[in-house]
Design a protein around this motif. Sequence first.
Motif, short mmCIF file in Angstrom:
data_model
loop_
_atom_site.label_atom_id
_atom_site.label_comp_id
_atom_site.label_asym_id
_atom_site.label_seq_id
_atom_site.Cartn_x
_atom_site.Cartn_y
_atom_site.Cartn_z
N THR A 36 69.65 52.05 46.22
CA THR A 36 70.69 51.83 45.21
C THR A 36 70.04 51.21 43.99
OG1 THR A 36 71.18 49.67 46.10
CG2 THR A 36 72.49 51.49 46.93
N LYS A 37 70.47 51.71 42.85
CA LYS A 37 69.98 51.17 41.59
C LYS A 37 71.16 50.60 40.86
CE LYS A 37 66.05 54.17 40.73
NZ LYS A 37 65.44 55.12 39.81
N THR A 38 71.00 49.45 40.37
CA THR A 38 72.06 48.82 39.61
C THR A 38 71.58 48.70 38.17
OG1 THR A 38 72.68 47.54 41.55
CG2 THR A 38 73.54 46.80 39.42
N LEU A 39 72.33 49.32 37.28
CA LEU A 39 71.98 49.26 35.88
C LEU A 39 72.90 48.26 35.20
CD1 LEU A 39 71.58 53.05 35.06
CD2 LEU A 39 69.81 51.40 35.51
N VAL A 40 72.31 47.38 34.49
CA VAL A 40 73.09 46.39 33.75
C VAL A 40 72.84 46.66 32.27
CG1 VAL A 40 73.43 43.94 33.30
CG2 VAL A 40 72.85 44.73 35.60
N ALA A 41 73.92 46.92 31.56
CA ALA A 41 73.78 47.21 30.13
C ALA A 41 73.68 45.92 29.37
CB ALA A 41 74.98 48.01 29.65
N ALA A 42 72.80 45.91 28.41
CA ALA A 42 72.65 44.73 27.56
C ALA A 42 73.85 44.68 26.62
CB ALA A 42 71.36 44.83 26.77
N PRO A 43 74.31 43.51 26.31
CA PRO A 43 75.46 43.42 25.40
C PRO A 43 75.09 43.96 24.03
CG PRO A 43 74.52 41.25 25.80
CD PRO A 43 73.83 42.22 26.72
N LEU A 44 76.02 44.72 23.45
CA LEU A 44 75.79 45.31 22.14
C LEU A 44 76.25 44.34 21.06
CD1 LEU A 44 77.05 48.93 22.73
CD2 LEU A 44 74.72 48.13 22.67
N THR A 45 75.44 44.22 20.07
CA THR A 45 75.83 43.41 18.93
C THR A 45 75.78 44.29 17.70
OG1 THR A 45 73.56 42.71 18.56
CG2 THR A 45 74.93 41.27 19.93
N LYS A 46 76.79 44.22 16.92
CA LYS A 46 76.86 45.05 15.73
C LYS A 46 76.62 44.16 14.52
CE LYS A 46 79.69 48.51 13.52
NZ LYS A 46 80.93 49.25 13.54
N THR A 47 75.64 44.55 13.76
CA THR A 47 75.32 43.79 12.58
C THR A 47 75.86 44.55 11.37
OG1 THR A 47 73.31 43.03 13.64
CG2 THR A 47 73.46 42.74 11.26
N ILE A 48 76.67 43.92 10.61
CA ILE A 48 77.25 44.55 9.42
C ILE A 48 76.56 43.96 8.21
CG2 ILE A 48 79.32 44.87 8.08
CD1 ILE A 48 80.91 44.61 10.66
N VAL A 49 75.97 44.87 7.45
CA VAL A 49 75.32 44.44 6.23
C VAL A 49 76.25 44.81 5.09
CG1 VAL A 49 73.31 44.71 4.74
CG2 VAL A 49 73.05 44.79 7.22
N ALA A 50 76.68 43.86 4.37
CA ALA A 50 77.59 44.12 3.25
C ALA A 50 76.79 44.75 2.12
CB ALA A 50 78.23 42.82 2.79
#
Length: 188
Positions: A36-50
């Motif tokens: 069994t393989k367990t994949l854990v996704a890294a949390p996504l962070t969205k960077t908004i450049v104005a």
Amino acid sequence: MAFKFVTFLALVAVARAGILAPVAYSAPLAYATPVTKTLVAAPLTKTIVADEYDPNPQYSYSYGISDALTGDQKSQQESRSGDVVQGSYSLIDADGYKRTVDYTADPIHGFNAAVRREPLAIKTVAPVVAAKTIVAQPAYAAYAAPVAKTISYAAPVAKTISYAAPAVTKTIVSQPAYASYAAPAYYH
């Protein structure tokens, strides 16, 4: 479909007759545990450049094309200062007139264009006065219709074979003239 069915019945009959020995299978010696393989996704962070906002954008450009081979001539120039844009473009229409469009655009009045058409300037060339020039014309030979060529030949000589034709006699049987027609008699 019937062929498959007949083939299956023939195979069952051969197996029941004991001609084919049953095949023995052995159980596997050991079973492997599933991986069994367990994949854990890294949390996504969205960077908004104005984007930098320019409250007073300014630009200016122009271009022109003059192609002597095709006769294509056009030009455009435009400039912007803040929210006000003004410019013009010109081109040669198919009927030989030059069309020029002057336009402006701003948030108060919207887009406005003024179109004007003017004929192209006709270039005049001063007539060239030259001394009288005599140009020798080529001599034309008299034309004669082509002469029809007559070809004569002798027909091939046919080999003559003589034979006696069979006697043909023509027999004419005269039919009696019928003045009226009577229906045929039916006999029972």
